[in-house]
Design a protein around this motif. Structure first.
Motif, mmCIF file in Angstrom:
data_model
loop_
_atom_site.group_PDB
_atom_site.id
_atom_site.type_symbol
_atom_site.label_atom_id
_atom_site.label_comp_id
_atom_site.label_asym_id
_atom_site.label_seq_id
_atom_site.Cartn_x
_atom_site.Cartn_y
_atom_site.Cartn_z
ATOM 1 N N TYR A 217 -40.455 -38.787 3.995
ATOM 2 C CA TYR A 217 -40.737 -37.652 3.160
ATOM 3 C C TYR A 217 -42.199 -37.715 2.147
ATOM 4 N N PHE A 218 -42.262 -38.722 2.150
ATOM 5 C CA PHE A 218 -43.948 -38.342 1.450
ATOM 6 C C PHE A 218 -45.165 -38.803 2.170
ATOM 7 N N ASN A 219 -45.906 -37.901 1.918
ATOM 8 C CA ASN A 219 -47.320 -37.702 2.047
ATOM 9 C C ASN A 219 -48.373 -39.384 2.620
ATOM 10 N N ALA A 220 -49.457 -38.746 3.655
ATOM 11 C CA ALA A 220 -49.934 -39.592 4.567
ATOM 12 C C ALA A 220 -50.408 -40.675 3.181
ATOM 13 N N GLU A 221 -50.839 -40.563 2.181
ATOM 14 C CA GLU A 221 -51.850 -41.144 1.141
ATOM 15 C C GLU A 221 -50.599 -42.251 0.034
ATOM 16 N N THR A 222 -50.103 -41.792 -0.097
ATOM 17 C CA THR A 222 -48.108 -42.575 -0.272
ATOM 18 C C THR A 222 -47.901 -43.615 0.800
ATOM 19 N N GLN A 223 -47.480 -42.626 1.269
ATOM 20 C CA GLN A 223 -46.474 -43.900 2.699
ATOM 21 C C GLN A 223 -47.845 -45.096 2.625
ATOM 22 N N THR A 224 -49.327 -44.660 2.986
ATOM 23 C CA THR A 224 -50.058 -46.279 2.974
ATOM 24 C C THR A 224 -50.504 -46.620 1.400
ATOM 25 N N LYS A 225 -49.445 -46.478 0.515
ATOM 26 C CA LYS A 225 -48.949 -47.479 -0.796
ATOM 27 C C LYS A 225 -48.075 -47.762 -0.387
ATOM 28 N N ILE A 226 -47.355 -47.503 -0.110
ATOM 29 C CA ILE A 226 -45.755 -48.202 0.539
ATOM 30 C C ILE A 226 -45.533 -48.971 1.070
ATOM 31 N N LEU A 227 -47.002 -48.775 2.672
ATOM 32 C CA LEU A 227 -46.496 -50.068 3.228
ATOM 33 C C LEU A 227 -47.349 -50.904 2.796
ATOM 34 N N SER A 228 -48.105 -51.098 2.353
ATOM 35 C CA SER A 228 -48.992 -51.815 1.669
ATOM 36 C C SER A 228 -48.168 -53.093 1.237
ATOM 37 N N ARG A 229 -47.306 -51.993 -0.097
ATOM 38 C CA ARG A 229 -46.275 -52.860 -0.580
ATOM 39 C C ARG A 229 -45.673 -53.543 0.060
ATOM 40 N N PHE A 230 -44.650 -52.956 1.165
ATOM 41 C CA PHE A 230 -44.063 -53.250 2.369
ATOM 42 C C PHE A 230 -44.480 -54.806 2.904
#
Length: 612
Positions: A217-230
């Protein structure tokens, strides 16, 4: 790229500032589609108008968030992937951990809790119930408080648990009033809380992190941010379990696939460079004194593969070697000559000024890329000029060394040419790779969009199923009412037939009139007495009928029966029957009465006409 709608962005900013929900990282296409759906339900067409509606109606936030946050989830969703996770991830993970160590699991985007309880059942099957209660903590988070409250109840209907194997339902659920409640002793190991993947800090030291069909549901930039937190949240060998629409092809530095088909990834560990170790060279061993050094030095100088020339401090030729004679024609015959008299002093390059500079500054100089023509051949030289000093620091002379760098120059040219070709090929490859990455991102975006649409359709289908069940229930009720009406109608028909039979059996003419004295019933003996069939009199005024009865004298009896007291009365009248014969008729008027005998004032009158 989709154009940014400033009115829609203003709406998102208002949601973030007023309610703390940050939807700015969501994909605009699916987000706008869901907001538009909610707007259509309340009859709003413009985003500014809908923002005003939110400001005036605070309850609308709940309906909007329920529309945006599509909470489609299920127990053991994609059963093959869960079976792989149990056999290839959970069992090896448990086996590799010390017997008393804790196992920490994070279910991000847990919705109504089915995924968190699926993890609990899977780990309880691997560990056993007692070990599970002692060693496992499952953190289940979402941004939707309403869904979290539902998840905390741990109670589900028969439709929700239909994908759970019957043996697991029996072991892990307790039936209560037609619903199924997860075991309370195991429920204590599942902790629910609100966490915004975009804004809030991640939970740390996690062994297994599941986030299925949420990133799409998120755009590419937000996905990258979330994956970094994961990546930060997971332990060194932690595992990430995603949904079938999430690939992580462009995040190889963070996660490496264990099984790409089932979307299981392992965290890539951070690399730490080990500290370096310095080693000291051993001191040289003292040797025996060497003799004949002068002759050895002369021979070494002469046999050097590099062309060399030694000059005295006043510029006279002191020494030259065989390679110098071969290259420039300077030999031992030129010893003692001034260097300025040699062609070598100015060809292929003016050397005298470099020699003077080296003597003056007492430092070595290097003249590079000297082009030297010998006939049709072209050579490239590097000239190294080194001042020679004595032990007392006095200037003894100058040493010139000519390095033939033709081969390396050609190799360098070839290398530069090869590098240019390689750069061109690399640029083409980079361009192709970028095109492929763009295509892959577009395909990935399309897959995520399709998955989003599929979940929206699934959510709509569930709503339609619920509506269908309600309509079916209503239909059943209507069918029951219809059956009752059909029975009542049949009973009324039977009663009507029975009443007609009774009236026909009477030996007197009977007519029933309404309050307006219009005939409602006319029996067979009335037809025989006056010669008018029921079809000719029904609906007509009784006193207007052309019969041989002096109806004017009947009018007072009818009015008395219809009056407030409902009086019954009778009279004998001379009349003429249908055959034209004079007869005496007894006429009795009685008001219609209820079952308890009370006159039903205004309902009508029964008129009985009998020949005396």
């Amino acid at each position: 790229m989709q154009e940014i709608d400033p009115h829609f962005e203003a709406l998102l900013l208002y949601l973030k500032e007023s309610r703390g929900f940050d939807f700015t990282g969501y994909k605009r296409s699916s987000l706008m589609r869901r907001v538009n759906r909610r707007m259509s339900q309340i009859g709003t067409t413009a985003y500014p108008e809908y923002l005003d509606h939110l400001q005036v109606h605070p309850d609308e936030f709940t309906a909007l968030f329920n529309t945006i946050l599509i909470n489609v989830t299920a127990f053991f969703r994609d059963a093959d992937a869960w079976e792989y996770l149990r056999a290839e991830v959970l069992e090896p993970m448990v086996a590799a951990k010390p017997a008393e160590s804790m196992i920490r699991v994070w279910s991000a985007g847990c919705a109504s809790g089915e995924e968190a309880y699926t993890l609990a059942m899977a780990l309880a099957e691997v560990l056993g119930a007692e070990q599970f209660k002692e060693r496992v903590k499952i953190y289940a988070t979402d941004v939707d408080e309403e869904q979290l409250n539902e998840a905390r109840q741990a109670t589900y209907g028969e439709r929700e648990v239909q994908n759970v194997p019957s043996a697991l339902v029996e072991r892990y659920f307790e039936p209560v009033n037609g619903r199924y409640t997860f075991r309370k002793d195991l429920r204590r190991s599942v902790i629910f809380g609100r966490n915004d993947l975009v804004q809030d800090a991640p939970i740390s030291r996690i062994d297994l992190l599941t986030c299925r069909n949420t990133l799409m549901y998120f755009n590419a930039e937000t996905q990258t941010k979330i994956l970094s937190r994961f990546h930060f949240a997971l332990a060194e060998s932690g595992v990430l379990f995603l949904g079938k629409a999430e690939m992580l092809l462009s995040h190889a530095s963070l996660f490496t696939p264990i099984d790409l088909k089932r979307r299981v990834f392992r965290r890539v560990p951070r690399l730490y460079a080990p500290p370096g170790v310095a080693f000291a060279d051993p001191p040289p061993n003292a040797g025996s004194p060497v003799t004949g050094l002068d002759e050895l030095r002369t021979e070494v100088f002469s046999a050097s593969p590099l062309a060399q020339l030694a000059l005295t401090s006043d510029g006279l030729v002191a020494l030259s070697n065989r390679q110098l004679e071969k290259m420039f024609g300077v030999s031992s015959r030129d010893t003692g000559r001034p260097f300025r008299d040699l062609d070598l002093s100015y060809r292929p390059v003016e050397l005298r000024r470099y020699i003077e500079q080296a003597q003056l500054e007492r430092r070595g100089l290097r003249v590079s890329d000297v082009e030297y023509h010998r006939g049709t051949d072209v050579s490239y030289l590097d000239v190294q000029i080194s001042p020679l000093t004595g032990a007392d620091g006095s200037l003894l002379g100058v040493n010139l060394i000519f390095h033939d760098v033709t081969a390396s120059r050609r190799l360098q040219d070839d290398l530069e040419h090869a590098n240019q070709q390689l750069e061109a090929a690399y640029e083409e490859l980079q361009s192709t790779n970028e095109e492929l990455e763009t295509t892959n991102e577009e395909l990935q975006s399309t897959v995520e969009e399709l998955e989003t649409t599929n979940e929206e359709l699934q959510s709509t289908n569930e709503e339609l199923e619920t509506m269908n069940e309600e309509l079916q229930s209503t239909n059943d009720e209507l069918q029951s009412i219809n059956d009752q009406l059909r029975i009542s109608t049949g009973q009324l028909d039977e009663a009507k037939v029975f009443l007609e039979t009774v009236l026909t059996s009477l030996q007197a003419g009977v007519a029933v009139v309404d309050p307006d004295l219009r005939v409602r019933m006319w029996n067979r003996h009335a037809e025989d007495l006056w010669g008018l069939r029921s079809g000719e009199v029904i609906g007509h005024h009784l006193l207007n009928l052309d019969i041989g009865l002096p109806v004017d004298r009947v009018r007072p009896l009818l009015r008395g029966a219809l009056g407030a007291d409902g009086e019954s009365a009778e009279i004998r009248l001379d009349a003429v029957n249908r055959r034209g014969r004079a007869v005496t008729v007894r006429v009795a008027c009685t008001p219609l009465r209820s079952r308890d005998g009370v006159p039903r004032i205004g309902d009508g009158v029964i008129v009985v006409m009998e020949t005396a």
